[in-house]
Write a protein that holds these residues in place. Sequence first.
Motif, PDB file in Angstrom:
ATOM      1  N   LYS A   5       0.843  -1.192   0.000  1.00 20.70           N
ATOM      2  CA  LYS A   5       0.000   0.000   0.000  1.00 20.70           C
ATOM      3  C   LYS A   5       0.878   1.241   0.000  1.00 20.70           C
ATOM      4  CE  LYS A   5      -3.762  -2.168   2.466  1.00 20.70           C
ATOM      5  NZ  LYS A   5      -4.581  -2.139   3.671  1.00 20.70           N
ATOM      6  N   GLU A   9      -2.423   5.599   1.425  1.00 24.06           N
ATOM      7  CA  GLU A   9      -3.431   4.614   1.806  1.00 24.06           C
ATOM      8  C   GLU A   9      -3.260   4.180   3.254  1.00 24.06           C
ATOM      9  OE1 GLU A   9      -2.634   1.691  -1.153  1.00 24.06           O
ATOM     10  OE2 GLU A   9      -4.189   2.444  -2.510  1.00 24.06           O
ATOM     11  N   ARG A  10      -2.008   4.014   3.692  1.00 19.62           N
ATOM     12  CA  ARG A  10      -1.767   3.612   5.081  1.00 19.62           C
ATOM     13  C   ARG A  10      -2.193   4.711   6.048  1.00 19.62           C
ATOM     14  NH1 ARG A  10       4.272   1.606   5.090  1.00 19.62           N
ATOM     15  NH2 ARG A  10       4.381   3.126   3.424  1.00 19.62           N
ATOM     16  N   ILE A  11      -1.910   5.976   5.703  1.00 18.18           N
ATOM     17  CA  ILE A  11      -2.329   7.091   6.559  1.00 18.18           C
ATOM     18  C   ILE A  11      -3.856   7.165   6.621  1.00 18.18           C
ATOM     19  CG2 ILE A  11      -2.368   9.606   6.759  1.00 18.18           C
ATOM     20  CD1 ILE A  11       0.501   9.576   5.637  1.00 18.18           C
ATOM     21  N   GLU A  13      -6.037   4.749   6.264  1.00 21.32           N
ATOM     22  CA  GLU A  13      -6.555   3.657   7.088  1.00 21.32           C
ATOM     23  C   GLU A  13      -6.351   3.937   8.574  1.00 21.32           C
ATOM     24  OE1 GLU A  13      -4.675   0.072   5.828  1.00 21.32           O
ATOM     25  OE2 GLU A  13      -5.972  -0.161   4.067  1.00 21.32           O
ATOM     26  N   ARG A  14      -5.196   4.486   8.930  1.00 19.30           N
ATOM     27  CA  ARG A  14      -4.916   4.777  10.332  1.00 19.30           C
ATOM     28  C   ARG A  14      -5.857   5.863  10.858  1.00 19.30           C
ATOM     29  NH1 ARG A  14       1.060   6.218  11.468  1.00 19.30           N
ATOM     30  NH2 ARG A  14       1.268   4.102  10.678  1.00 19.30           N
ATOM     31  N   GLN A  15      -6.094   6.905  10.044  1.00 15.59           N
ATOM     32  CA  GLN A  15      -6.986   7.976  10.478  1.00 15.59           C
ATOM     33  C   GLN A  15      -8.433   7.519  10.533  1.00 15.59           C
ATOM     34  OE1 GLN A  15      -6.149  11.283   7.896  1.00 15.59           O
ATOM     35  NE2 GLN A  15      -4.490  12.018   9.209  1.00 15.59           N
ATOM     36  N   GLY A  17      -9.423   4.646  11.479  1.00 17.65           N
ATOM     37  CA  GLY A  17      -9.590   3.858  12.688  1.00 17.65           C
ATOM     38  C   GLY A  17      -9.594   4.673  13.965  1.00 17.65           C
ATOM     39  N   ARG A  18      -9.223   5.929  13.885  1.00 15.05           N
ATOM     40  CA  ARG A  18      -9.182   6.779  15.071  1.00 15.05           C
ATOM     41  C   ARG A  18     -10.558   7.319  15.391  1.00 15.05           C
ATOM     42  NH1 ARG A  18      -4.116  10.893  14.299  1.00 15.05           N
ATOM     43  NH2 ARG A  18      -2.572   9.584  15.310  1.00 15.05           N
ATOM     44  N   GLU A  28      -4.371  16.173  19.944  1.00 19.05           N
ATOM     45  CA  GLU A  28      -4.672  14.772  20.217  1.00 19.05           C
ATOM     46  C   GLU A  28      -3.884  14.237  21.401  1.00 19.05           C
ATOM     47  OE1 GLU A  28      -4.236  12.456  16.739  1.00 19.05           O
ATOM     48  OE2 GLU A  28      -5.660  13.635  15.594  1.00 19.05           O
TER      49      GLU A  28
END
Length: 60
Positions: A5, A9-11, A13-15, A17-18, A28
């Motif tokens: 990825k 795309e990885r960023i 997905e991480r955001q 999930g937050r 934060e």
Amino acid sequence: MFHGKTIEERIAERQAGRPSLREGKHFEHGPARFIFLFVIVFVVVGHLAGLLVLMALGVH
């Protein structure tokens, strides 16, 4: 290269999930707030100290 990825795309997905930030909360985590406030205070104190030095030297 290895068909992984992309960083975007990885960023994303991480955001995703937050949890969302609460109303009125801008930082934060604590260190971000501490660094932000430290920089603001440092700049203000530096300007005031510079002003006092220039006034003591009589520079117009």
